[in-house]
Motif scaffolding. Sequence first.
Motif, PDB file in Angstrom:
ATOM      1  N   ARG A  11       0.727  -1.184  -0.410  1.00  0.00           N
ATOM      2  CA  ARG A  11       0.233  -0.108   0.005  1.00  0.00           C
ATOM      3  C   ARG A  11       0.710   1.203  -0.152  1.00  0.00           C
ATOM      4  O   ARG A  11       0.232   1.899  -0.067  1.00  0.00           O
ATOM      5  N   ALA A  12       2.415   1.196   0.214  1.00  0.00           N
ATOM      6  CA  ALA A  12       2.829   2.337   0.380  1.00  0.00           C
ATOM      7  C   ALA A  12       4.214   1.630  -0.274  1.00  0.00           C
ATOM      8  O   ALA A  12       5.347   1.292   0.341  1.00  0.00           O
ATOM      9  N   ALA A  13       4.856   2.690  -1.821  1.00  0.00           N
ATOM     10  CA  ALA A  13       5.812   2.326  -2.251  1.00  0.00           C
ATOM     11  C   ALA A  13       6.659   3.676  -2.369  1.00  0.00           C
ATOM     12  O   ALA A  13       5.834   4.954  -2.584  1.00  0.00           O
ATOM     13  N   PHE A  14       8.024   3.646  -1.913  1.00  0.00           N
ATOM     14  CA  PHE A  14       8.635   5.353  -1.711  1.00  0.00           C
ATOM     15  C   PHE A  14      10.306   4.207  -2.851  1.00  0.00           C
ATOM     16  O   PHE A  14      10.540   2.876  -3.603  1.00  0.00           O
ATOM     17  N   ARG A  15      10.177   5.744  -3.440  1.00  0.00           N
ATOM     18  CA  ARG A  15      10.920   6.049  -4.388  1.00  0.00           C
ATOM     19  C   ARG A  15      12.386   6.944  -4.147  1.00  0.00           C
ATOM     20  O   ARG A  15      11.502   7.931  -4.244  1.00  0.00           O
ATOM     21  N   LEU A  16      13.241   6.583  -5.043  1.00  0.00           N
ATOM     22  CA  LEU A  16      14.017   7.477  -4.933  1.00  0.00           C
ATOM     23  C   LEU A  16      13.952   8.207  -6.350  1.00  0.00           C
ATOM     24  O   LEU A  16      14.407   7.828  -7.570  1.00  0.00           O
ATOM     25  N   GLN A  17      13.274   9.485  -6.472  1.00  0.00           N
ATOM     26  CA  GLN A  17      12.846  10.296  -7.275  1.00  0.00           C
ATOM     27  C   GLN A  17      12.105  11.513  -7.219  1.00  0.00           C
ATOM     28  O   GLN A  17      11.688  11.761  -6.699  1.00  0.00           O
ATOM     29  N   ASP A  18      12.644  12.514  -8.290  1.00  0.00           N
ATOM     30  CA  ASP A  18      12.472  13.700  -8.655  1.00  0.00           C
ATOM     31  C   ASP A  18      10.985  14.130  -8.119  1.00  0.00           C
ATOM     32  O   ASP A  18      10.317  13.207  -9.549  1.00  0.00           O
ATOM     33  N   TYR A  19       9.932  14.610  -7.834  1.00  0.00           N
ATOM     34  CA  TYR A  19       8.833  15.009  -8.010  1.00  0.00           C
ATOM     35  C   TYR A  19       8.797  15.211  -9.583  1.00  0.00           C
ATOM     36  O   TYR A  19       7.184  14.733 -10.361  1.00  0.00           O
ATOM     37  N   ARG A  20       9.304  16.350 -10.743  1.00  0.00           N
ATOM     38  CA  ARG A  20       8.772  15.585 -11.977  1.00  0.00           C
ATOM     39  C   ARG A  20       8.567  15.508 -11.921  1.00  0.00           C
ATOM     40  O   ARG A  20       8.084  15.441 -13.901  1.00  0.00           O
ATOM     41  N   ASP A  21       9.648  14.397 -12.326  1.00  0.00           N
ATOM     42  CA  ASP A  21       9.672  12.675 -13.337  1.00  0.00           C
ATOM     43  C   ASP A  21       8.644  11.422 -12.185  1.00  0.00           C
ATOM     44  O   ASP A  21       8.810  10.452 -13.614  1.00  0.00           O
ATOM     45  N   THR A  22       7.774  12.508 -11.927  1.00  0.00           N
ATOM     46  CA  THR A  22       6.462  10.707 -10.549  1.00  0.00           C
ATOM     47  C   THR A  22       5.422  10.892 -11.550  1.00  0.00           C
ATOM     48  O   THR A  22       4.785  11.744 -12.081  1.00  0.00           O
ATOM     49  N   PRO A  23       5.565   9.840 -12.647  1.00  0.00           N
ATOM     50  CA  PRO A  23       3.898   9.309 -13.070  1.00  0.00           C
ATOM     51  C   PRO A  23       2.493   9.912 -11.984  1.00  0.00           C
ATOM     52  O   PRO A  23       2.961   9.185 -11.146  1.00  0.00           O
ATOM     53  N   GLY A  24       1.586   9.933 -12.713  1.00  0.00           N
ATOM     54  CA  GLY A  24       0.276  10.029 -12.552  1.00  0.00           C
ATOM     55  C   GLY A  24      -0.782   9.659 -13.030  1.00  0.00           C
ATOM     56  O   GLY A  24      -0.196   8.694 -13.701  1.00  0.00           O
ATOM     57  N   PRO A  25      -2.051  10.002 -13.025  1.00  0.00           N
ATOM     58  CA  PRO A  25      -2.497  11.077 -11.747  1.00  0.00           C
ATOM     59  C   PRO A  25      -2.476  10.553 -10.359  1.00  0.00           C
ATOM     60  O   PRO A  25      -2.149   8.951 -10.624  1.00  0.00           O
ATOM     61  N   PHE A  26      -3.232  11.631 -10.116  1.00  0.00           N
ATOM     62  CA  PHE A  26      -3.401  10.504  -8.058  1.00  0.00           C
ATOM     63  C   PHE A  26      -4.515  11.579  -7.609  1.00  0.00           C
ATOM     64  O   PHE A  26      -4.736  12.362  -8.425  1.00  0.00           O
ATOM     65  N   ASP A  27      -5.004  11.042  -7.133  1.00  0.00           N
ATOM     66  CA  ASP A  27      -6.280  11.590  -6.085  1.00  0.00           C
ATOM     67  C   ASP A  27      -6.119  12.295  -5.081  1.00  0.00           C
ATOM     68  O   ASP A  27      -6.831  12.759  -4.763  1.00  0.00           O
ATOM     69  N   ARG A  28      -5.162  12.114  -4.334  1.00  0.00           N
ATOM     70  CA  ARG A  28      -3.995  13.084  -3.310  1.00  0.00           C
ATOM     71  C   ARG A  28      -2.694  13.525  -3.471  1.00  0.00           C
ATOM     72  O   ARG A  28      -2.673  12.778  -4.113  1.00  0.00           O
ATOM     73  N   ILE A  29      -2.399  14.444  -3.513  1.00  0.00           N
ATOM     74  CA  ILE A  29      -1.170  15.182  -3.383  1.00  0.00           C
ATOM     75  C   ILE A  29      -1.048  15.499  -1.896  1.00  0.00           C
ATOM     76  O   ILE A  29      -1.866  16.727  -1.562  1.00  0.00           O
ATOM     77  N   VAL A  30       0.031  15.332  -1.022  1.00  0.00           N
ATOM     78  CA  VAL A  30       0.462  15.856  -0.379  1.00  0.00           C
ATOM     79  C   VAL A  30       2.741  16.219  -0.259  1.00  0.00           C
ATOM     80  O   VAL A  30       3.012  15.127  -0.825  1.00  0.00           O
ATOM     81  N   SER A  31       1.965  17.185   0.610  1.00  0.00           N
ATOM     82  CA  SER A  31       3.442  17.849   0.546  1.00  0.00           C
ATOM     83  C   SER A  31       3.971  18.630   1.525  1.00  0.00           C
ATOM     84  O   SER A  31       3.341  19.458   1.820  1.00  0.00           O
ATOM     85  N   VAL A  32       4.710  17.882   2.914  1.00  0.00           N
ATOM     86  CA  VAL A  32       4.814  18.281   3.840  1.00  0.00           C
ATOM     87  C   VAL A  32       6.497  18.901   4.265  1.00  0.00           C
ATOM     88  O   VAL A  32       7.011  17.618   4.170  1.00  0.00           O
ATOM     89  N   GLY A  33       6.672  20.097   4.324  1.00  0.00           N
ATOM     90  CA  GLY A  33       8.086  20.289   4.485  1.00  0.00           C
ATOM     91  C   GLY A  33       8.985  20.500   3.369  1.00  0.00           C
ATOM     92  O   GLY A  33      10.100  19.922   3.525  1.00  0.00           O
ATOM     93  N   MET A  34       8.913  20.213   2.615  1.00  0.00           N
ATOM     94  CA  MET A  34       9.355  19.928   0.774  1.00  0.00           C
ATOM     95  C   MET A  34       9.478  21.175   0.307  1.00  0.00           C
ATOM     96  O   MET A  34      10.873  21.605  -0.500  1.00  0.00           O
ATOM     97  N   PHE A  35       8.165  22.026   0.354  1.00  0.00           N
ATOM     98  CA  PHE A  35       8.468  23.326  -0.360  1.00  0.00           C
ATOM     99  C   PHE A  35       9.303  24.285  -0.185  1.00  0.00           C
ATOM    100  O   PHE A  35       9.381  24.441  -1.184  1.00  0.00           O
ATOM    101  N   GLU A  36       9.386  24.210   0.950  1.00  0.00           N
ATOM    102  CA  GLU A  36      10.722  25.328   0.950  1.00  0.00           C
ATOM    103  C   GLU A  36      12.396  24.972   0.569  1.00  0.00           C
ATOM    104  O   GLU A  36      13.121  26.004   0.519  1.00  0.00           O
ATOM    105  N   HIS A  37      12.142  23.548  -0.166  1.00  0.00           N
ATOM    106  CA  HIS A  37      13.485  23.394  -0.658  1.00  0.00           C
ATOM    107  C   HIS A  37      13.052  23.698  -2.860  1.00  0.00           C
ATOM    108  O   HIS A  37      13.811  23.845  -3.316  1.00  0.00           O
ATOM    109  N   VAL A  38      12.010  23.856  -2.615  1.00  0.00           N
ATOM    110  CA  VAL A  38      11.359  24.216  -4.305  1.00  0.00           C
ATOM    111  C   VAL A  38      12.544  25.822  -5.286  1.00  0.00           C
ATOM    112  O   VAL A  38      12.806  25.217  -6.192  1.00  0.00           O
ATOM    113  N   GLY A  39      12.127  26.088  -3.850  1.00  0.00           N
ATOM    114  CA  GLY A  39      12.747  27.252  -5.198  1.00  0.00           C
ATOM    115  C   GLY A  39      12.063  28.689  -5.679  1.00  0.00           C
ATOM    116  O   GLY A  39      11.630  28.113  -6.194  1.00  0.00           O
TER     117      GLY A  39
END
Length: 419
Positions: A225-253
Amino acid sequence: MERLLLQVISRVVRRGTLSVTLASGRRASFGDGTGIPLAMRFTSVQWQRRVCLDPELALGEAYMDGGLIVEQGDIADILALFMAQVGLAVPSVSAKLFMKLRFLFRRLAQFNPRERSQQNVAHHYDLDGRLYSLFLDADRQYSCAYFERPDQTLDDAQLAKKRHIAAKLLFDRPDLATLDIGCGWGGMGLYLAENAGARVTGVTLSQEQLGVARNRANERGLAERAAFRLQDYRDTPGPFDRIVSVGMFEHVGVGHYDEYFARVAELLTDDGVALIHSIGRSEGPGITNPWIAKYIFPGGYIPALSEVLPAIERAGLYVTDIEILRLHYAETLKAWRERFLAHREEVERLYDARFVRMFEFYLASSEMAFRHQGMMIFQVQLARREGVVPMTRGYIAEAEAALKAMETRHRPGLRLAGE
């Protein structure tokens, strides 16, 4: 240079009580005599010169390298004194110049293409995993907790944070495909898989965090039920019903906000919901503290909402809810700092005394920024169309109550030693 340094300090410290001993042995007092008496000492003329010219960068370096010794109080007290002088402090000419130059070049400092993003993440998050276990909660939540009560423990407040976010994501049916951007050690994703019935994809750029997240999913029987990847969000295929981001946006620039929200819009289904949890600044656009940028979070930047909301609008997303958490992170950082200092000898064995002072300065300066300098947390809920989220906020409390019941069902029972 001594006289200039004393002038700089006198322009900053108007309230409180501070004694400063210079390398020559000369001692001077600052403030109005109120509060707890504090004292610090410079060990060399060179450090006095550096702090005088560029205090934003050099004060932390001086503390790290033994150029500044706190003789009465601790570094958190000293930083609280400096940072609480809101509306009273007058920056020196050189400090103003450095600030203007850093603002001018801030987009270059925050240029975060894929390769550089991974390097920046590794700088902080690929430290020895034992370090984080010494001061974080049991679930390794390395972001702001949600204190429902002043006396709540850190572990309970971090659990409340996950519950609060999950409630806003509206898990109204099982098996919703969920993307966790910047999943850390997997705590948020595992919570959603276990308690909200989500099917989670967590992405991180940290090798250390990836290994821990996958191990935790396997240990808890949640790998399907929970798969984890070493991947940039820009390269992640979708779609998704829900998207969450906690404490990551500070690194976007700041130069990548349009790219970030355009990707969120692209990945989100038509009836999907996203929740972005990030540190923010209350006083408009600014710069990353140069010491933090150099030693702690290279490429990072804390945004103002005035910089974030236009990018959301340009991406064609609706803002369906915004909540501001004010002193929650100050209390989180205080708990981290107290735990860190209780284990400082263990940290020194992992690294060295200089690292201990660096990390102490980071935790203390971050805490005081939330107490005195307008830093806060914003949680922005997003959707691609109207009508996806209920018209009133009552659903949040209802969902939290249901999630709390699920937590009780999934809580492991007590076991005897050795079982």
